[in-house]
Design an enzyme around this catalytic site. Structure first.
Site, PDB file in Angstrom:
ATOM      1  N   THR A 129       7.503   4.601  -5.748  1.00 65.30           N
ATOM      2  CA  THR A 129       8.067   4.478  -4.686  1.00 65.30           C
ATOM      3  C   THR A 129       7.286   3.439  -3.846  1.00 65.30           C
ATOM      4  O   THR A 129       6.243   3.172  -3.827  1.00 65.30           O
ATOM      5  CB  THR A 129       8.102   5.611  -3.898  1.00 65.30           C
ATOM      6  OG1 THR A 129       6.924   6.381  -3.759  1.00 65.30           O
ATOM      7  CG2 THR A 129       9.047   6.685  -4.056  1.00 65.30           C
ATOM      8  N   ARG A 130       7.995   2.697  -2.916  1.00 60.77           N
ATOM      9  CA  ARG A 130       7.694   1.811  -1.955  1.00 60.77           C
ATOM     10  C   ARG A 130       8.437   1.934  -0.504  1.00 60.77           C
ATOM     11  O   ARG A 130       9.726   2.074  -0.617  1.00 60.77           O
ATOM     12  CB  ARG A 130       7.960   0.344  -2.359  1.00 60.77           C
ATOM     13  CG  ARG A 130       6.935  -0.119  -3.712  1.00 60.77           C
ATOM     14  CD  ARG A 130       5.447  -0.287  -3.396  1.00 60.77           C
ATOM     15  NE  ARG A 130       4.963  -0.574  -4.472  1.00 60.77           N
ATOM     16  CZ  ARG A 130       4.331  -0.132  -5.302  1.00 60.77           C
ATOM     17  NH1 ARG A 130       4.371   1.256  -5.439  1.00 60.77           N
ATOM     18  NH2 ARG A 130       3.391  -0.530  -6.297  1.00 60.77           N
ATOM     19  N   CYS A 135      -3.479   0.739  -9.101  1.00 61.54           N
ATOM     20  CA  CYS A 135      -2.810  -0.312  -8.856  1.00 61.54           C
ATOM     21  C   CYS A 135      -3.435  -1.868  -8.302  1.00 61.54           C
ATOM     22  O   CYS A 135      -4.551  -1.461  -7.885  1.00 61.54           O
ATOM     23  CB  CYS A 135      -1.349   0.124  -8.004  1.00 61.54           C
ATOM     24  SG  CYS A 135      -0.149  -0.951  -7.882  1.00 61.54           S
ATOM     25  N   HIS A 145       4.162  -0.320  -9.779  1.00 59.71           N
ATOM     26  CA  HIS A 145       4.414   0.982 -10.376  1.00 59.71           C
ATOM     27  C   HIS A 145       4.154   2.082  -9.408  1.00 59.71           C
ATOM     28  O   HIS A 145       3.604   1.677  -8.188  1.00 59.71           O
ATOM     29  CB  HIS A 145       3.776   1.065 -11.668  1.00 59.71           C
ATOM     30  CG  HIS A 145       2.286   1.156 -11.599  1.00 59.71           C
ATOM     31  ND1 HIS A 145       1.736  -0.135 -11.475  1.00 59.71           N
ATOM     32  CD2 HIS A 145       1.022   2.119 -11.453  1.00 59.71           C
ATOM     33  CE1 HIS A 145       0.261  -0.008 -11.604  1.00 59.71           C
ATOM     34  NE2 HIS A 145       0.058   1.359 -11.397  1.00 59.71           N
ATOM     35  N   LYS A 191       8.940  -4.305  -0.249  1.00 58.38           N
ATOM     36  CA  LYS A 191      10.215  -4.180   0.242  1.00 58.38           C
ATOM     37  C   LYS A 191      11.043  -5.625   0.402  1.00 58.38           C
ATOM     38  O   LYS A 191      12.198  -5.689   0.481  1.00 58.38           O
ATOM     39  CB  LYS A 191       9.902  -3.763   1.800  1.00 58.38           C
ATOM     40  CG  LYS A 191       9.071  -4.566   2.498  1.00 58.38           C
ATOM     41  CD  LYS A 191       8.921  -4.142   3.743  1.00 58.38           C
ATOM     42  CE  LYS A 191       7.700  -3.073   3.874  1.00 58.38           C
ATOM     43  NZ  LYS A 191       6.321  -3.714   3.211  1.00 58.38           N
ATOM     44  N   HIS A 250      -4.430   2.061   2.576  1.00 59.02           N
ATOM     45  CA  HIS A 250      -4.115   0.699   2.384  1.00 59.02           C
ATOM     46  C   HIS A 250      -5.149  -0.396   2.712  1.00 59.02           C
ATOM     47  O   HIS A 250      -5.258  -1.279   2.294  1.00 59.02           O
ATOM     48  CB  HIS A 250      -2.915   0.363   3.691  1.00 59.02           C
ATOM     49  CG  HIS A 250      -2.546  -1.033   3.851  1.00 59.02           C
ATOM     50  ND1 HIS A 250      -1.857  -1.608   2.866  1.00 59.02           N
ATOM     51  CD2 HIS A 250      -2.576  -1.981   4.764  1.00 59.02           C
ATOM     52  CE1 HIS A 250      -1.370  -2.900   3.196  1.00 59.02           C
ATOM     53  NE2 HIS A 250      -2.088  -3.116   4.325  1.00 59.02           N
ATOM     54  N   LYS A 302       2.971  11.733  -2.090  1.00 59.17           N
ATOM     55  CA  LYS A 302       2.254  10.772  -2.536  1.00 59.17           C
ATOM     56  C   LYS A 302       1.430   9.998  -1.296  1.00 59.17           C
ATOM     57  O   LYS A 302       2.225   9.881  -0.197  1.00 59.17           O
ATOM     58  CB  LYS A 302       2.834   9.831  -3.108  1.00 59.17           C
ATOM     59  CG  LYS A 302       2.318   8.645  -3.829  1.00 59.17           C
ATOM     60  CD  LYS A 302       3.336   7.690  -4.362  1.00 59.17           C
ATOM     61  CE  LYS A 302       3.145   6.172  -4.006  1.00 59.17           C
ATOM     62  NZ  LYS A 302       4.070   5.363  -4.992  1.00 59.17           N
TER      63      LYS A 302
HETATM   64  C1  LIG Z   1      -0.353   1.172  -4.443  1.00 58.45           C
HETATM   65  C2  LIG Z   1       0.412   0.233  -3.970  1.00 58.45           C
HETATM   66  C3  LIG Z   1       1.431   0.551  -2.850  1.00 58.45           C
HETATM   67  C4  LIG Z   1       2.212  -0.292  -2.154  1.00 58.45           C
HETATM   68  N1  LIG Z   1       2.915   0.162  -1.270  1.00 58.45           N
HETATM   69  C5  LIG Z   1       3.931  -0.793  -0.910  1.00 58.45           C
HETATM   70  C6  LIG Z   1       4.872  -0.270   0.143  1.00 58.45           C
HETATM   71  O1  LIG Z   1       5.026   0.734   0.391  1.00 58.45           O
HETATM   72  N2  LIG Z   1       5.612  -1.257   0.600  1.00 58.45           N
HETATM   73  C7  LIG Z   1       5.923  -2.432   0.239  1.00 58.45           C
HETATM   74  O2  LIG Z   1       6.515  -3.514   0.648  1.00 58.45           O
HETATM   75  N3  LIG Z   1       4.810  -3.088  -0.834  1.00 58.45           N
HETATM   76  C8  LIG Z   1       3.761  -2.248  -1.230  1.00 58.45           C
HETATM   77  N4  LIG Z   1       3.100  -2.665  -1.987  1.00 58.45           N
HETATM   78  C9  LIG Z   1       2.820  -4.017  -2.480  1.00 58.45           C
HETATM   79  C10 LIG Z   1       3.846  -4.571  -3.370  1.00 58.45           C
HETATM   80  O3  LIG Z   1       4.127  -3.518  -4.479  1.00 58.45           O
HETATM   81  C11 LIG Z   1       3.473  -5.909  -3.828  1.00 58.45           C
HETATM   82  O4  LIG Z   1       3.237  -6.741  -2.783  1.00 58.45           O
HETATM   83  C12 LIG Z   1       4.385  -6.617  -4.893  1.00 58.45           C
HETATM   84  O5  LIG Z   1       4.607  -5.633  -6.040  1.00 58.45           O
HETATM   85  C13 LIG Z   1       4.061  -7.690  -5.601  1.00 58.45           C
HETATM   86  O6  LIG Z   1       4.823  -8.116  -6.441  1.00 58.45           O
HETATM   87  P1  LIG Z   1       4.561  -9.305  -7.498  1.00 58.45           P
HETATM   88  O7  LIG Z   1       5.853  -9.896  -7.897  1.00 58.45           O
HETATM   89  O8  LIG Z   1       3.679 -10.578  -6.495  1.00 58.45           O
HETATM   90  O9  LIG Z   1       3.606  -8.872  -8.372  1.00 58.45           O
HETATM   91  P2  LIG Z   1       3.956  -7.712  -9.649  1.00 58.45           P
HETATM   92  O10 LIG Z   1       5.187  -7.126  -9.433  1.00 58.45           O
HETATM   93  O11 LIG Z   1       2.901  -7.197 -10.351  1.00 58.45           O
HETATM   94  O12 LIG Z   1       4.429  -9.190 -10.862  1.00 58.45           O
HETATM   95  C14 LIG Z   1       3.596  -9.876 -11.526  1.00 58.45           C
HETATM   96  C15 LIG Z   1       4.186 -10.137 -12.653  1.00 58.45           C
HETATM   97  O13 LIG Z   1       3.398 -11.427 -13.350  1.00 58.45           O
HETATM   98  C16 LIG Z   1       3.306 -11.068 -14.775  1.00 58.45           C
HETATM   99  N5  LIG Z   1       2.018 -11.938 -15.224  1.00 58.45           N
HETATM  100  C17 LIG Z   1       1.058 -12.363 -14.519  1.00 58.45           C
HETATM  101  N6  LIG Z   1       0.323 -13.243 -15.236  1.00 58.45           N
HETATM  102  C18 LIG Z   1       1.177 -13.644 -16.308  1.00 58.45           C
HETATM  103  C19 LIG Z   1       1.134 -14.588 -17.103  1.00 58.45           C
HETATM  104  N7  LIG Z   1      -0.060 -15.540 -17.298  1.00 58.45           N
HETATM  105  N8  LIG Z   1       2.062 -14.772 -18.103  1.00 58.45           N
HETATM  106  C20 LIG Z   1       3.025 -13.823 -18.120  1.00 58.45           C
HETATM  107  N9  LIG Z   1       3.201 -12.957 -16.840  1.00 58.45           N
HETATM  108  C21 LIG Z   1       2.212 -12.851 -16.212  1.00 58.45           C
HETATM  109  C22 LIG Z   1       2.752  -9.609 -14.524  1.00 58.45           C
HETATM  110  O14 LIG Z   1       2.665  -9.185 -16.059  1.00 58.45           O
HETATM  111  C23 LIG Z   1       3.539  -9.065 -13.551  1.00 58.45           C
HETATM  112  O15 LIG Z   1       4.698  -8.359 -14.061  1.00 58.45           O
HETATM  113  C24 LIG Z   1       2.151  -1.811  -2.746  1.00 58.45           C
HETATM  114  C25 LIG Z   1       1.164  -1.942  -3.873  1.00 58.45           C
HETATM  115  C26 LIG Z   1       0.554  -0.921  -4.349  1.00 58.45           C
HETATM  116  C27 LIG Z   1      -0.506  -1.639  -5.454  1.00 58.45           C
END
Ligand SMILES: Cc1cc2nc3c(=O)[nH]c(=O)nc-3n(C[C@H](O)[C@H](O)[C@H](O)COP(=O)(O)OP(=O)(O)OC[C@H]3O[C@@H](n4cnc5c(N)ncnc54)[C@H](O)[C@@H]3O)c2cc1C
Length: 374
Positions: free
Chosen positions: A47-48, A311, A44, A344, A266, A262
């Site tokens: 933006t990324r 986050c 959330h 990304k 990191h 924003k």
């Molecule tokens: C503040 C911040 C800034 C960032 N900036 C950048 C950026 O500029 N550029 C970039 O490339 N990346 C950036 N990132 C990193 C990027 O956002 C993350 O690497 C990416 O969103 C991770 O994706 P994910 O699918 O692993 O996790 P998520 O998107 O969190 O998805 C995991 C999902 O699994 C679900 N889940 C977990 N456990 C269970 C369960 N037991 N049962 C059912 N569902 C479950 C959760 O509810 C969630 O929806 C940033 C991250 C943050 C926090």
């Protein structure tokens, strides 16, 4: 009902995987603890940044380029603007690995990159005050993704392709037996031939149910929006940025339609348990002071703090991702440990997960992201 594939965790990586799997005709079920996109995980905050010349290493560049192509496709299919071509300004000491990797990957892959001294940076973007010990590497073709809207877009298309999505249902048990997978939530039991585990910060405990002990470290991160002078910081003129400074590694986004600037940090952050309540923005004094001191040094024309959020990052020890098949169960694909730079790539990671499930292989080089390296 029995499915071809269950995607456990329908966030950044999982929703994209659900789209590619359902597009390939697989009967797909996505299950999530919340209702994605949501503000409880790692995706959330509007933006990324997407960068192509990659400070974290050249191995990421082919994936970044493919990811960009897939984001462009998603824009075409949905008719929505998901990517803003703001360009990205990377700042650091010339001799650091981060800056050297950006320069060398731009050469290897012929990516447009402008290498600028501090005087040039300060002249081109009067909102920046860069000391002369740093240089800027400006990538004009990269920019900003609207993260929640990207997830929404994949969700809409996956559902249109016939994928089912069960929201607000936390998976509590996983069992793999005889090429069949069963998962349990409080209310349901589902089975499938294959499983994708893409559970972000919660991956550690879920992977331990699959006999994997992966050293994942969930970390609390903060970011905030500040009031700015629109003339200096609006997204038509001012780029997204990543500053590796002697005080820390900060990143940020221009003012987009009145959002404010924003900014986040990191490096650093506090190890947390994602199942417990996380301190909100401002509950630690350093949350705001840290960002303010960065802006004070490098973007002193920024004004009042508007609001901030928290986050989660999921760090691996080397801060490289995990994208792999389970070492024992060839019908289980894993995507985790995105270490604060994964969003990304989520388009291409979704495609890779779908390929791994369907054919057991992918044309992309994912050997650096092997789960066995730990
Ligand atoms: C503040 C911040 C800034 C960032 N900036 C950048 C950026 O500029 N550029 C970039 O490339 N990346 C950036 N990132 C990193 C990027 O956002 C993350 O690497 C990416 O969103 C991770 O994706 P994910 O699918 O692993 O996790 P998520 O998107 O969190 O998805 C995991 C999902 O699994 C679900 N889940 C977990 N456990 C269970 C369960 N037991 N049962 C059912 N569902 C479950 C959760 O509810 C969630 O929806 C940033 C991250 C943050 C926090």
């Amino acid at each position: 009902m029995h499915y071809d594939v269950i995607v456990l965790g329908a966030g950044s990586m999982g929703m994209a995987a659900g789209y590619f799997l359902s597009k390939s005709g697989k009967r797909t079920l996505l299950v999530d603890s919340f209702n994605p996109p949501h503000n409880k995980g790692s995706h959330h905050g509007d933006t990324r940044i997407i960068r192509h010349a990659y400070g974290e290493g050249e191995k990421y560049v082919p994936l970044a380029l493919k990811a960009q192509e897939l984001w462009n496709d998603l824009e075409k299919v949905t008719g929505k603007q998901l990517f803003l071509p703001t360009g990205v300004l990377n700042v650091g000491y010339e001799k650091t690995d981060f800056i050297q990797n950006i320069i060398s990957s731009s050469k290897t892959y012929s990516l447009p990159l402008e290498i600028l001294g501090s005087i040039e940076v300060n002249k081109r973007w009067p909102g920046i005050t860069l000391p002369n010990k740093y240089i800027g590497c400006f990538e004009p073709t990269s920019g900003v993704l609207k993260c929640e809207e990207c997830i929404e877009a994949y969700r809409e298309l996956a559902e249109r392709n016939g994928a089912a999505i069960i929201t607000n249902s936390k998976v509590k048990e996983i069992m793999v037996h005889d090429k069949k997978v069963t998962i349990k939530t409080d209310d349901h039991t589902f089975s499938a031939n294959a499983l994708v585990v893409s559970a972000g910060a919660w991956s550690g405990s879920l992977l331990s149910m699959l006999d994997l002990n992966v050293p994942l470290n969930p970390v609390r991160k903060t970011f905030a929006w500040f009031d700015v002078n629109e003339d200096l910081y609006n997204h038509k003129e001012f780029p997204a940025f990543s500053f590796e400074t002697s005080q820390g590694h900060y990143y940020g986004f221009p003012n987009i339609d009145g959002s404010g600037l924003k900014v986040g940090r990191h490096d650093g952050g506090e190890t947390i348990n994602p199942d417990e309540a996380i301190l909100g923005f401002g509950e630690l004094e350093k949350d705001a002071t840290d960002l303010r001191q960065f802006l004070h040094h490098y973007m002193p024309s920024t004004q009042q703090l508007k609001y901030g959020k928290t986050c989660m990052y999921t760090l691996t020890p080397d801060e490289d991702f995990i994208i792999d098949l389970h070492p024992t169960y060839s019908n289980v694909a894993i995507a985790s440990g995105f270490s604060g730079h994964g969003f990304k790539f989520s388009s291409v990671v979704g495609q890779i997960l779908s390929e791994l499930i369907i054919s057991g292989k992918t044309e992309h080089n994912i050997s650096p992201f092997s789960i066995n390296r730990f």
